[in-house]
Design an enzyme around this catalytic site. Structure first.
Site, short mmCIF file in Angstrom:
data_model
loop_
_atom_site.label_atom_id
_atom_site.label_comp_id
_atom_site.label_asym_id
_atom_site.label_seq_id
_atom_site.Cartn_x
_atom_site.Cartn_y
_atom_site.Cartn_z
N LYS A 124 42.86 50.54 32.82
CA LYS A 124 41.45 50.50 33.25
C LYS A 124 40.57 50.67 32.03
O LYS A 124 41.01 51.26 31.04
CB LYS A 124 41.18 51.66 34.23
CG LYS A 124 39.95 51.44 35.08
CD LYS A 124 40.31 50.67 36.35
CE LYS A 124 39.08 50.26 37.14
NZ LYS A 124 39.49 49.64 38.42
N ASP A 164 35.11 45.55 38.09
CA ASP A 164 35.06 46.76 38.92
C ASP A 164 33.56 47.03 39.10
O ASP A 164 32.76 46.08 38.97
CB ASP A 164 35.78 47.93 38.22
CG ASP A 164 36.01 49.13 39.15
OD1 ASP A 164 36.94 49.08 39.96
OD2 ASP A 164 35.24 50.12 39.09
N PHE A 236 27.20 48.13 49.04
CA PHE A 236 27.10 46.71 49.36
C PHE A 236 27.38 45.92 48.09
O PHE A 236 26.60 45.09 47.65
CB PHE A 236 25.76 46.30 49.99
CG PHE A 236 25.88 44.93 50.63
CD1 PHE A 236 26.59 44.79 51.81
CD2 PHE A 236 25.39 43.80 50.02
CE1 PHE A 236 26.79 43.53 52.38
CE2 PHE A 236 25.56 42.54 50.59
CZ PHE A 236 26.26 42.41 51.77
N ASN A 238 30.76 44.15 45.65
CA ASN A 238 31.81 43.15 45.80
C ASN A 238 32.78 43.47 46.95
O ASN A 238 33.10 42.62 47.78
CB ASN A 238 32.54 43.04 44.46
CG ASN A 238 33.65 42.05 44.49
OD1 ASN A 238 34.80 42.43 44.65
ND2 ASN A 238 33.32 40.79 44.38
P1 NDP Z 1 30.02 46.81 42.81
O1 NDP Z 1 29.35 47.20 41.55
O2 NDP Z 1 30.07 45.38 43.20
O3 NDP Z 1 29.39 47.62 44.03
C1 NDP Z 1 29.33 49.01 44.10
C2 NDP Z 1 28.52 49.36 45.32
O4 NDP Z 1 28.52 50.75 45.54
C3 NDP Z 1 27.07 48.94 45.19
O5 NDP Z 1 26.56 48.62 46.44
C4 NDP Z 1 26.42 50.23 44.65
O6 NDP Z 1 25.06 50.28 44.94
C5 NDP Z 1 27.20 51.25 45.43
N1 NDP Z 1 27.25 52.52 44.73
C6 NDP Z 1 27.56 52.76 43.43
N2 NDP Z 1 27.51 54.06 43.16
C7 NDP Z 1 27.19 54.65 44.33
C8 NDP Z 1 26.98 55.98 44.71
N3 NDP Z 1 27.10 56.97 43.83
N4 NDP Z 1 26.68 56.23 46.01
C9 NDP Z 1 26.55 55.23 46.93
N5 NDP Z 1 26.73 53.94 46.60
C10 NDP Z 1 27.03 53.67 45.33
O7 NDP Z 1 31.48 47.42 42.74
P2 NDP Z 1 32.78 47.02 43.60
O8 NDP Z 1 32.39 46.63 44.96
O9 NDP Z 1 33.58 46.12 42.78
O10 NDP Z 1 33.54 48.43 43.63
C11 NDP Z 1 33.37 49.38 44.68
C12 NDP Z 1 34.58 50.27 44.73
O11 NDP Z 1 35.75 49.49 44.98
C13 NDP Z 1 34.90 51.05 43.45
O12 NDP Z 1 35.49 52.28 43.79
C14 NDP Z 1 35.93 50.17 42.76
O13 NDP Z 1 36.73 50.89 41.86
C15 NDP Z 1 36.72 49.70 43.96
N6 NDP Z 1 37.53 48.50 43.82
C16 NDP Z 1 36.99 47.32 43.36
C17 NDP Z 1 37.78 46.18 43.29
C18 NDP Z 1 37.24 44.86 42.87
O14 NDP Z 1 38.00 43.90 42.92
N7 NDP Z 1 35.98 44.73 42.52
C19 NDP Z 1 39.20 46.22 43.63
C20 NDP Z 1 39.65 47.48 44.16
C21 NDP Z 1 38.83 48.57 44.22
P3 NDP Z 1 23.99 49.82 43.83
O15 NDP Z 1 24.35 48.41 43.46
O16 NDP Z 1 22.69 49.94 44.51
O17 NDP Z 1 24.20 50.76 42.69
O1 2IT Z 2 40.42 48.83 41.19
C1 2IT Z 2 40.87 47.67 41.15
O2 2IT Z 2 41.98 47.39 41.62
C2 2IT Z 2 40.04 46.61 40.56
N1 2IT Z 2 38.92 46.90 40.16
C3 2IT Z 2 40.59 45.23 40.41
C4 2IT Z 2 41.47 45.14 39.20
C5 2IT Z 2 41.95 43.76 38.83
O3 2IT Z 2 42.62 43.68 37.78
O4 2IT Z 2 41.70 42.78 39.54
#
Ligand code: NDP
Ligand code: 2IT
Length: 445
Positions: A124, A164, A236, A238
């Site tokens: 990471k 992420d 809201f 990814n």
């Molecule tokens: P994004 O940046 O696309 O979205 C994050 C979301 O969470 C946004 O809506 C953001 O709001 C909100 N957010 C961030 N911090 C806070 C907080 N402290 N309290 C409430 N809401 C918050 O990230 P992802 O969707 O990619 O990631 C979300 C989670 O999923 C993380 O834990 C990540 O590690 C995990 N994840 C992501 C993967 C991926 O493929 N992207 C894969 C597996 C896990 P705002 O934009 O208004 O800040």
């Molecule tokens: O937490 C996760 O699994 C991710 N942010 C996706 C990692 C990846 O290599 O696609």
């Protein structure tokens, strides 16, 4: 295995790294039995070697903002374990990023990637850079500077970063461009790429889709489905929007989304059309959560609150770590929630997890539930190696079958004598065994 001694030693070595220590303890608690039953693991120091990353690169990231001022951020890559494949895991750009958070995420990634059944190790990285409010040019200059350091230790067979929090298609594009320029190669060194230059179809929605496929399997063990269920989602980003689309497709009603400043409750349901509207706002870098209540007057914005106070059947925390505490968990259970599936990484605190397990509701931990994202990254790597692209349907079918397999592995290793499935234990044991056996085969390194 002496858990308390291991944790005491780690706390001394890494004081204050709370998220990392939390993640290690949660995994090791699940592994006590299997480690004690297999003395070969202890003899080869598997746990001692597994809890420390192979290496960490820390660097400064200087860049020039639009006003001409020099800015300096911190950058990191934690290469945790490559026993079963190249290091693989996302990059997070968020002001809260520090080494503890990246070590917790890298550690979790080892087991998650193992669960996918694909050959990927765990890693990471990220930066305390905040993409919010930055211009495209500022984000580009930052990404280019970040890659000027990172390129030395990554490669399609070495370490393959992805997105992420705060890192999506735009950032991956800028990072990839700089890597390509520096190495004069066009290779699958990053995943989440644009689909006309090596990216996989379905990768953007894969984490959310996968999470819902996993939750669907969990519900099916109780003869239930998403049809007619009320669903609370946090975030809201990814992961959240992918999950919202799939829940809606399967006949569920999503009633909440959230941001760091509060949540939206929409009793009419956040329909596919509303999701479309939100994605348009998101694409143009606009705030999403608050404006929703102006556009759809039945919806209410709850300032400073989390969505877990809303009555629901299924909860999908999809924002960030430790966003769901003991009281939230108790509220969900009291309100009749039957299933919590973690789209985010470690969104539930240990105390909240305890509440779910004690009440024997369906609880799916992030490393299993959200593994569809990295699994589809693995499928992107396969397509890059083949120099070939699969159709959206082919990728989605592979993703679906991977999620079904992960669910089966969790049930196999997590089913208790009373029939209750402890998915936390199941995911940790299933993910661990493959990595531990690979480490045994490869000697002390
Ligand atoms: P994004 O940046 O696309 O979205 C994050 C979301 O969470 C946004 O809506 C953001 O709001 C909100 N957010 C961030 N911090 C806070 C907080 N402290 N309290 C409430 N809401 C918050 O990230 P992802 O969707 O990619 O990631 C979300 C989670 O999923 C993380 O834990 C990540 O590690 C995990 N994840 C992501 C993967 C991926 O493929 N992207 C894969 C597996 C896990 P705002 O934009 O208004 O800040
Ligand atoms: O937490 C996760 O699994 C991710 N942010 C996706 C990692 C990846 O290599 O696609």
């Amino acid at each position: 295995m002496n858990l308390e001694k291991i944790m005491n030693d780690l706390e001394k070595k890494h004081p204050g790294e709370v998220e990392y220590l939390q993640a290690v303890r949660e995994v090791l608690e699940s592994l006590e039995e299997v480690v004690n039953e297999n003395p070969q693991f202890e003899a080869a120091g598997i746990i001692d070697r597994l809890v420390e990353p192979d290496r960490i690169l820390a660097f400064k990231v200087p860049w020039i903002d639009d006003s001409g001022k020099v800015q300096v951020n911190l950058g990191y890559r934690v290469q945790f374990n490559n026993a079963i494949g190249p290091y693989k895991g996302g990059l997070r750009f968020h002001p809260s990023v520090n080494l503890s958070i990246l070590k917790f995420l890298g550690f979790e990634q080892i087991f998650k990637n193992s669960l996918t059944t694909l050959p990927m190790g765990g890693g990471k990285g990220g930066s305390n850079f905040d993409p919010k409010g930055k211009s495209n040019n500022e984000v580009m200059r930052f990404c280019q500077s970040f890659m000027l350091e990172l390129w030395r230790i990554i490669g399609p067979e070495t370490d393959v970063p992805a997105g992420d929090i705060g890192v999506g298609g735009r950032e991956i594009g800028f990072l990839f461009g700089m890597y390509k320029k520096l190495t004069m190669t066009h290779v699958g060194v990053l995943t989440g790429k644009g689909t006309n230059w090596g990216g996989s179809l379905v990768r953007p929605e894969a984490t959310g889709f996968g999470a819902v496929y996993f939750a669907k399997e969990m519900l099916a063990t109780k003869g239930e489905s998403f049809k007619g269920k009320t669903v609370c989602i946090s975030g809201f980003g990814n992961v959240a929007w992918g999950a919202a689309i799939k829940v809606t497709e399967l006949g569920g009603k999503v009633v909440t989304i959230s941001g760091p400043d509060g949540y939206i409750y929409d009793p009419d349901g956040i329909s596919a059309e509303k999701i479309e509207y939100l994605l348009e706002l998101r694409a143009s870098n606009q705030d999403i959560v608050k404006p929703y209540s102006y556009e759809f007057p039945n919806a209410q914005f709850h300032q400073g609150k989390r969505p877990w106070e809303v009555k629901c059947d299924v909860a999908l925390p999809c924002a960030t770590q430790n966003e769901l505490g003991k009281e939230d968990a108790a509220n969900l259970v009291k309100n009749g929630c039957i299933c919590v599936a973690e789209g985010a990484n470690m969104p539930s605190t240990p105390e909240a997890v305890e509440v779910f397990l004690e009440n024997k509701i369906l609880f799916g931990p992030g490393k299993a539930v959200n593994a569809g994202g990295v699994a589809t990254s693995g499928l992107e790597m396969s397509q890059n190696s083949l120099k070939y692209n699969w159709s959206a349907q082919e990728v989605d079918e592979k993703l679906h079958s991977i999620m079904v397999n992960i669910h089966a592995a969790c049930v196999k290793h997590g089913k208790q004598t009373d029939g209750y499935v402890n998915y936390v234990k199941g995911a940790n044991i299933a993910g661990f065994l493959k990595v531990a056996n690979a480490m045994l085969d490869q000697g002390i390194l």
